[in-house]
Write an enzyme that holds these catalytic residues in place. Structure first.
Site, mmCIF file in Angstrom:
data_model
loop_
_atom_site.group_PDB
_atom_site.id
_atom_site.type_symbol
_atom_site.label_atom_id
_atom_site.label_comp_id
_atom_site.label_asym_id
_atom_site.label_seq_id
_atom_site.Cartn_x
_atom_site.Cartn_y
_atom_site.Cartn_z
ATOM 1 N N ASN A 141 16.738 21.713 -30.297
ATOM 2 C CA ASN A 141 16.044 21.318 -29.077
ATOM 3 C C ASN A 141 17.050 20.736 -28.091
ATOM 4 O OD1 ASN A 141 14.410 20.328 -27.015
ATOM 5 N ND2 ASN A 141 12.785 19.756 -28.364
ATOM 6 N N ALA B 238 17.698 19.750 -36.841
ATOM 7 C CA ALA B 238 18.177 18.463 -36.332
ATOM 8 C C ALA B 238 19.682 18.313 -36.412
ATOM 9 C CB ALA B 238 17.538 17.299 -37.076
ATOM 10 N N GLY B 239 20.219 17.775 -35.328
ATOM 11 C CA GLY B 239 21.613 17.351 -35.312
ATOM 12 C C GLY B 239 22.607 18.373 -34.808
ATOM 13 N N GLY C 290 18.903 14.691 -32.584
ATOM 14 C CA GLY C 290 19.396 14.439 -31.230
ATOM 15 C C GLY C 290 20.847 14.018 -31.151
ATOM 16 N N LYS D 116 5.345 21.278 -39.178
ATOM 17 C CA LYS D 116 6.667 20.695 -39.414
ATOM 18 C C LYS D 116 6.438 19.230 -39.726
ATOM 19 C CE LYS D 116 10.878 19.260 -37.210
ATOM 20 N NZ LYS D 116 11.529 18.999 -35.919
#
Lengths: 253, 65
Positions: free
Chosen positions: A203, A181-182, A154, A93
């Protein structure tokens, strides 16, 4: 479902391994999410690395190492080489960060690193934006998977530019795409799948939830719903109302 | 000789990267290494000569998103 460098994944969820309250909750969240890919990183060995390696092996999922924190193509390429040896995979990644506050990718460094890594036999998953021109250059460089952001890493904001993401999805029908992401909520993940994206990578949305294990399960349901909806062909959106009950045969009162 | 290991100055009686890793206790560990910013594969560690001031990075699996 599109494949990922020849690999058909059993579920639509990839999950990060950072910031869980405990290793036990990390493992339970993986089981509860059905995630089939775990993202991992490399950091200076300070004692915890060997124990963490045992934990990730036990997850029994495919590993996707990242180049998080790299700000130049050179750093990212070296990190990728080190990750390939440690994690025994050609998957990487690729993150080349361009701005410290937004953590948005540096498109120039990203392309340079992607070209180099593709030439070295890596299977690159570039963390990118919804920029269609950059996407085309990454595909030319050999990327068969793209990982456009939904919102800054995040942030939990969801899909900030749905029009741009929809355009990107339509422009490269053969390229597997993961929204990375996001994302903050299962509804964000469902939207991504409904729009035709192949998977999502989460995550913080799971690890920072009050109850990560239950949130992981909620995301599992959301991606399944989104994928089913995409396959079922959503109805077209209209500007004006259209009655669903037949007009013909209505009583003359 | 004095080298830098993960950002810290260390005096190591080692001629090669392989010897340095043994002295540091990473002989059997699952780690990846770089010297002066360049990746050194595990198979090449014993041939990689060290010089004073070399910057050695020893990286291990870690949590990531």
């Amino acid at each position: 479902m599109r494949d990922f460098y020849g690999v058909r994944l059993p579920t639509r969820l990839m999950l990060g391994t950072a910031q869980y309250p405990s290793p036990a909750i990390l493992a339970e969240a993986f089981r509860s999410s059905g995630a089939c890919v775990a993202t991992v990183s490399l950091r200076r060995e300070s004692g915890g690395g060997q124990a963490f390696w045992e934990i990730v092996k036990q997850l029994g999922v495919r590993l996707l190492p990242n180049t998080a924190g790299c700000h130049t193509a050179r750093e990212a390429v070296t990190t990728a080489q080190m990750a390939r040896e440690v994690f025994e995979t050609n998957w990487i990644k690729l993150e080349v960060i361009g701005h410290a506050d937004t953590l948005q990718p540096d498109p120039f460094g990203l392309l340079e690193a992607a070209e180099t890594l593709a030439g070295m036999g890596f299977e690159v998953f570039p963390y990118t934006t919804e920029d269609q021109v950059l996407a085309a250059r990454l595909v030319e460089a050999g990327c068969r998977v793209l990982m456009p952001w939904g919102a800054p890493i995040g942030s939990g904001m969801g899909l900030n530019n749905r029009h741009g993401l929809r355009t990107l999805r339509a422009a490269f029908p053969d390229v597997a795409m993961v929204i990375d992401a996001g994302l903050g909520l299962p509804s964000h993940a469902a939207q991504a799948l409904e729009m035709g994206f192949d998977a999502v990578l989460l995550n913080s949305a799971v690890s920072q939830a009050r109850d990560p294990v239950t949130m992981a399960r909620a995301f599992a349901c959301a991606v399944e719903a989104g994928a089913l909806a995409a396959g079922a062909g959503p109805m077209p959106v209209r500007d004006m109302a259209v009655p669903s009950t037949p007009v013909l045969g209505k009583a003359w009162l | 000789m004095r080298v830098e290991v993960n950002g810290e100055a260390r005096d190591l009686d080692a001629r090669t990267l392989g010897e340095a890793l043994e002295l540091l206790g990473y002989g059997e560990a699952r780690v990846a290494t770089a010297v002066n910013g360049a990746f050194v594969p595990a198979a090449a560690r014993c041939d990689r000569q060290l010089a004073p001031g070399d910057r050695i990075e020893v990286l291990a699996p870690m949590q990531g998103g």
